[in-house]
Design a protein around this motif. Structure first.
Motif, mmCIF file in Angstrom:
data_model
loop_
_atom_site.group_PDB
_atom_site.id
_atom_site.type_symbol
_atom_site.label_atom_id
_atom_site.label_comp_id
_atom_site.label_asym_id
_atom_site.label_seq_id
_atom_site.Cartn_x
_atom_site.Cartn_y
_atom_site.Cartn_z
ATOM 1 N N VAL A 78 39.412 34.775 48.888
ATOM 2 C CA VAL A 78 39.882 36.075 47.735
ATOM 3 C C VAL A 78 41.080 36.871 48.206
ATOM 4 O O VAL A 78 40.657 37.437 49.418
ATOM 5 C CB VAL A 78 38.403 35.984 46.980
ATOM 6 N N VAL A 109 31.629 35.468 47.310
ATOM 7 C CA VAL A 109 33.009 36.775 46.864
ATOM 8 C C VAL A 109 31.724 37.917 46.331
ATOM 9 O O VAL A 109 31.265 37.839 46.420
ATOM 10 C CB VAL A 109 33.750 35.985 45.408
ATOM 11 N N TYR A 130 39.539 37.265 40.772
ATOM 12 C CA TYR A 130 40.031 36.574 42.046
ATOM 13 C C TYR A 130 40.303 35.664 40.830
ATOM 14 O O TYR A 130 40.235 35.146 39.722
ATOM 15 C CB TYR A 130 38.958 35.693 43.323
#
Length: 402
Positions: free
Chosen positions: A134, A322, A328
C-alpha cells in the motif's frame, strides 16, 4: 438512399454489442443469463443459484470408504436494476444506426457499463489473498509473478482464463517496467500502440479499468485470538482497541495458521490470509467477533474443504495487512470463475402494446421501452438492465494493492 426506421430490437442489438466492448472487468468474469425469467420477467430481489463443485479426500488401499457428498450452491440475488433515460423523437428513429448510436446508444452504454463494472470490482473486498505494498505503485513484474503464485497455491487452473485488471496508474507503471524485457515483437508492438501492458508470457490477460475500487481500512489495531479451537466462518478477537472499527475487506493473518493447497492439503508454507466479510465494531474492551473468508477448516473439522494447517491457538497474534485508517486501491488478478455476473430478463413491456423489446447477448439481458407522455408532450425512453454480482470462488483471486 432512404433511411430505414429503427426498431427497438435493432437498437438493442447495437446497444448490446457496444456494451460488450465497453466492459473490462465484467467481460473477463463468468457471465450467466438466467433463462428461468425468460417468460414472466424478473424483479429486484429475484435469486438464482450457482452450484459449487464437490471436493473429495480419497482413500488409499482396496477397502471402500464412502465420503459424504457436501454439495453446495451460492445464491446470487438480482439486486440492481439500473437504467439510462432520455428522450428522442420519431423523426430521429429514421437516422441510420451509426448516427443513432453516436448520439444516444454509446453514451448510454458507457454509463451502464461503468456501473456494472464498478459494482463487480467491489467484490475485491471478498478476496483474502493479496500482494503488493500500500502506497507503492507496482513497478516490477515480480508483483505479477507473486499474484500468480498466490493463485497456484489455491490450485487455480492454468487454462487461459487468468486475468489481471488494474487501474491506469498501475498500468502505466507496469508498461514502463516491462519495456526492456524480452517479449515477442508482436506483443511489444501491441503494447506500444495500445498503451496496455502486454507481457503475454506471464500467464495473464491484462486489462486496464478506471473502475478499480478504493477501500479504507478500519481503525483496528493488531489483536489476538480469543479462545483456542475456533473453526468456521467467524473468529473472536481481542485487543483491537476500544470501539475500533473493522471494515469489510480488511485482511489479516494469524500466527501459526498456514494455508494448505485445496487438492493435496499440504501446507504452502505461507500464512493463510483472511478477509472480513462484514463490517464490525469492537466493544469497549476491544473485543469483536468477525465474519471471515475463507472459513477456518482443519483436517479434524472439515477435511474435504480444509483451508488451514491447524486452527489458531489462544492468544495467537492477529496481524492486519493494511495499517489503520488507510486508503488503498485493490487491483485484481483472478480466474474467470472467481466472479459471476448474472442478468435476467425484465418484464417485456411490448406485450402491452408499448414500443419496446428485450434482448440477450453473451450473457447480458437488456430492455428498451418508449412511451408518449401526453401531460408533457414528450416521448421518454429508458434502457434497463437487471443484474447481480457474486464472488463464487474468491479463493481463485488475489488483490494487487497499491
Amino acid at each position: 438512399m432512404a433511411n430505414t426506421l429503427l426498431t427497438p430490437t435493432k437498437i438493442l442489438d447495437e446497444s448490446l454489442m457496444i456494451l460488450e466492448n465497453n466492459l473490462t472487468f465484467s467481460s473477463r468474469a463468468n457471465r450467466e443469463y438466467s433463462k428461468e425469467f425468460a417468460v414472466s420477467g424478473a424483479k429486484i430481489g429475484s435469486t438464482v443459484n450457482a452450484r459449487k463443485p464437490n471436493r473429495f479426500v480419497g482413500t488409499t488401499g482396496p477397502n471402500l470408504n464412502i465420503e459424504n457428498v457436501n454439495e453446495s450452491s451460492l445464491p446470487i440475488s438480482l439486486t440492481t436494476q439500473f437504467h439510462v433515460d432520455f428522450t428522442f423523437s420519431s423523426q430521429e428513429l429514421t437516422l441510420v444506426v451509426d448516427e443513432f448510436a453516436d448520439r444516444y446508444i454509446k453514451p448510454a452504454m458507457a454509463t451502464i457499463a461503468n456501473k456494472i463494472d464498478f459494482d463487480g470490482l467491489g467484490l475485491a473486498a471478498n478476496v483474502a489473498n493479496n500482494v503488493g505494498t500500500v502506497g507503492t505503485v507496482p513497478n516490477d513484474i515480480a508483483t505479477l509473478l507473486s499474484a500468480g503464485t498466490a493463485l497456484d497455491n489455491e490450485a487455480t487452473p492454468r487454462d487461459g482464463s487468468r486475468t489481471v485488471v488494474w487501474d491506469p496508474a498501475t498500468n502505466a507503471s507496469m508498461v514502463k517496467a516491462a519495456s526492456g524485457l524480452f517479449n515477442p515483437s508482436r506483443s511489444i508492438g501491441a503494447q506500444y500502440e495500445s498503451g496496455i501492458f502486454q507481457a503475454s508470457s506471464l500467464g495473464f490477460d491484462i486489462g486496464m479499468d478506471q473502475n478499480i475500487n478504493v477501500f479504507t481500512s478500519g481503525t483496528r489495531t493488531n489483536g489476538t485470538v480469543s479462545g483456542a479451537g475456533q473453526t468456521g466462518s467467524t473468529l473472536t478477537v481481542t485487543g483491537l482497541g476500544a470501539a475500533a472499527t473493522i471494515a469489510k475487506g480488511d485482511t489479516f493473518q494469524i500466527a501459526g495458521v498456514y494455508a494448505v493447497n485445496p487438492q493435496n492439503r499440504q501446507s504452502t508454507g505461507v500464512l493463510r490470509k483472511f478477509t472480513v466479510t462484514a463490517a464490525a465494531t469492537a466493544d469497549g474492551s476491544g473485543n469483536a467477533t468477525l465474519s471471515i473468508f475463507p472459513a477456518i477448516n482443519t483436517a479434524a473439522s472439515n477435511q474435504q474443504y480444509q483451508t488451514v494447517s491447524a486452527g489458531p491457538a489462544n492468544a495467537a497474534v492477529v496481524t492486519w495487512d493494511v495499517a489503520p485508517s488507510t486508503q488503498y486501491s485493490a487491483n485484481l488478478a483472478y480466474h474467470k470463475d472467481a466472479f459471476t455476473l448474472v442478468t435476467a430478463d425484465l418484464e417485456d413491456v411490448s406485450q402491452y402494446g408499448a414500443w419496446g423489446a428485450r434482448r440477450m447477448h453473451k450473457g447480458i439481458s437488456m430492455r428498451i421501452s418508449r412511451q408518449y407522455a401526453i401531460g408533457t408532450d414528450t416521448v421518454p425512453c429508458r434502457i434497463d438492465v437487471l443484474y447481480g454480482w457474486a464472488a463464487v470462488y474468491p479463493e481463485l483471486a488475489c488483490r494487487i494493492v497499491r
